[in-house]
Motif scaffolding. Structure first.
Motif, PDB file in Angstrom:
ATOM      1  N   ARG A 154       1.954   2.060  -3.528  1.00  0.00           N
ATOM      2  CA  ARG A 154       0.867   2.636  -4.326  1.00  0.00           C
ATOM      3  C   ARG A 154       0.666   4.111  -3.968  1.00  0.00           C
ATOM      4  NH1 ARG A 154      -2.092  -2.373  -3.250  1.00  0.00           N
ATOM      5  NH2 ARG A 154      -3.023  -1.241  -1.536  1.00  0.00           N
ATOM      6  N   ASP A 155       0.713   4.412  -2.654  1.00  0.00           N
ATOM      7  CA  ASP A 155       0.568   5.800  -2.222  1.00  0.00           C
ATOM      8  C   ASP A 155       1.708   6.659  -2.751  1.00  0.00           C
ATOM      9  OD1 ASP A 155      -1.719   5.099  -0.861  1.00  0.00           O
ATOM     10  OD2 ASP A 155      -0.730   4.964   1.103  1.00  0.00           O
ATOM     11  N   GLN A 156       2.922   6.098  -2.716  1.00  0.00           N
ATOM     12  CA  GLN A 156       4.076   6.835  -3.208  1.00  0.00           C
ATOM     13  C   GLN A 156       3.939   7.132  -4.703  1.00  0.00           C
ATOM     14  OE1 GLN A 156       7.757   4.652  -3.333  1.00  0.00           O
ATOM     15  NE2 GLN A 156       8.988   6.503  -3.038  1.00  0.00           N
ATOM     16  N   LEU A 157       3.497   6.152  -5.475  1.00  0.00           N
ATOM     17  CA  LEU A 157       3.323   6.359  -6.909  1.00  0.00           C
ATOM     18  C   LEU A 157       2.247   7.399  -7.190  1.00  0.00           C
ATOM     19  CD1 LEU A 157       3.556   2.665  -8.164  1.00  0.00           C
ATOM     20  CD2 LEU A 157       5.226   4.482  -8.499  1.00  0.00           C
ATOM     21  N   LEU A 158       1.176   7.357  -6.418  1.00  0.00           N
ATOM     22  CA  LEU A 158       0.104   8.334  -6.585  1.00  0.00           C
ATOM     23  C   LEU A 158       0.603   9.749  -6.290  1.00  0.00           C
ATOM     24  CD1 LEU A 158      -2.910   8.893  -7.131  1.00  0.00           C
ATOM     25  CD2 LEU A 158      -3.296   8.520  -4.704  1.00  0.00           C
ATOM     26  N   LEU A 159       1.371   9.898  -5.220  1.00  0.00           N
ATOM     27  CA  LEU A 159       1.910  11.212  -4.878  1.00  0.00           C
ATOM     28  C   LEU A 159       2.878  11.712  -5.944  1.00  0.00           C
ATOM     29  CD1 LEU A 159       2.487  10.856  -1.035  1.00  0.00           C
ATOM     30  CD2 LEU A 159       0.851  12.333  -2.186  1.00  0.00           C
ATOM     31  N   GLU A 165       0.819  -1.208   0.000  1.00  0.00           N
ATOM     32  CA  GLU A 165       0.000   0.000   0.000  1.00  0.00           C
ATOM     33  C   GLU A 165       0.855   1.261   0.000  1.00  0.00           C
ATOM     34  OE1 GLU A 165      -3.558   2.097   2.572  1.00  0.00           O
ATOM     35  OE2 GLU A 165      -2.909   0.091   3.102  1.00  0.00           O
ATOM     36  N   GLN A 185       2.755  10.991  -9.138  1.00  0.00           N
ATOM     37  CA  GLN A 185       1.953  11.394 -10.288  1.00  0.00           C
ATOM     38  C   GLN A 185       1.333  12.773 -10.053  1.00  0.00           C
ATOM     39  OE1 GLN A 185      -0.880   8.237 -10.668  1.00  0.00           O
ATOM     40  NE2 GLN A 185       0.476   6.945 -11.899  1.00  0.00           N
ATOM     41  N   GLN A 186       0.823  12.991  -8.850  1.00  0.00           N
ATOM     42  CA  GLN A 186       0.223  14.280  -8.533  1.00  0.00           C
ATOM     43  C   GLN A 186       1.270  15.393  -8.561  1.00  0.00           C
ATOM     44  OE1 GLN A 186      -1.655  13.459  -4.790  1.00  0.00           O
ATOM     45  NE2 GLN A 186      -3.531  12.696  -5.735  1.00  0.00           N
ATOM     46  N   LYS A 232       1.937  16.357 -12.121  1.00  0.00           N
ATOM     47  CA  LYS A 232       0.854  17.187 -12.657  1.00  0.00           C
ATOM     48  C   LYS A 232       0.984  18.626 -12.171  1.00  0.00           C
ATOM     49  CE  LYS A 232      -2.556  13.504 -13.103  1.00  0.00           C
ATOM     50  NZ  LYS A 232      -3.832  12.966 -12.600  1.00  0.00           N
TER      51      LYS A 232
END
Length: 84
Positions: A45-50, A42, A52-53, A56
Motif C-alpha cells: 500500500r505504501d509503495q502504491l501511494l508513493l 502494508e 501515485q505521488q 503527480k
C-alpha cells in the motif's frame, strides 16, 4: 458508549478477574482482524501511494516545463496524464 463497553467497564472496576476479553465482548473484531491480514500488505500500500505521488509530481513538472515554453493551454495528451 454501547452496552458492551459499559459492561466491560463495570467488570474492570468491580471484578477484573471475571472481565471477558475484547474478542469475547466484540466478536466482529476477531473477523475484522483476520480479514485484514489477508488483504494487501502494508508495504505494498505504501509503495502504491508513493508511486501515485511520484506520478503527480512528474505531471506537475511537465506542466511547469510546458508553461515556461509558452504553451499555456492544458493539453493532457502532452502531459501524458492518462498513461499507465
Amino acid at each position: 458508549m454501547d452496552h458492551k463497553q459499559a459492561e466491560m467497564m463495570a467488570f474492570a472496576l468491580n471484578d477484573p478477574s471475571k472481565m471477558p476479553s475484547v474478542e469475547e465482548a466484540y466478536p466482529f473484531i476477531k473477523t475484522a482482524t483476520s480479514t485484514s491480514s489477508d488483504s494487501v500488505p502494508e508495504w505494498k500500500r505504501d509503495q502504491l501511494l508513493l508511486m501515485q505521488q511520484a506520478q503527480k509530481i512528474k505531471t506537475a513538472r511537465k506542466f511547469k516545463k510546458l508553461h515556461r515554453k509558452g504553451e499555456t493551454t492544458w493539453n493532457l495528451k502532452k502531459l501524458n496524464c492518462y498513461s499507465k
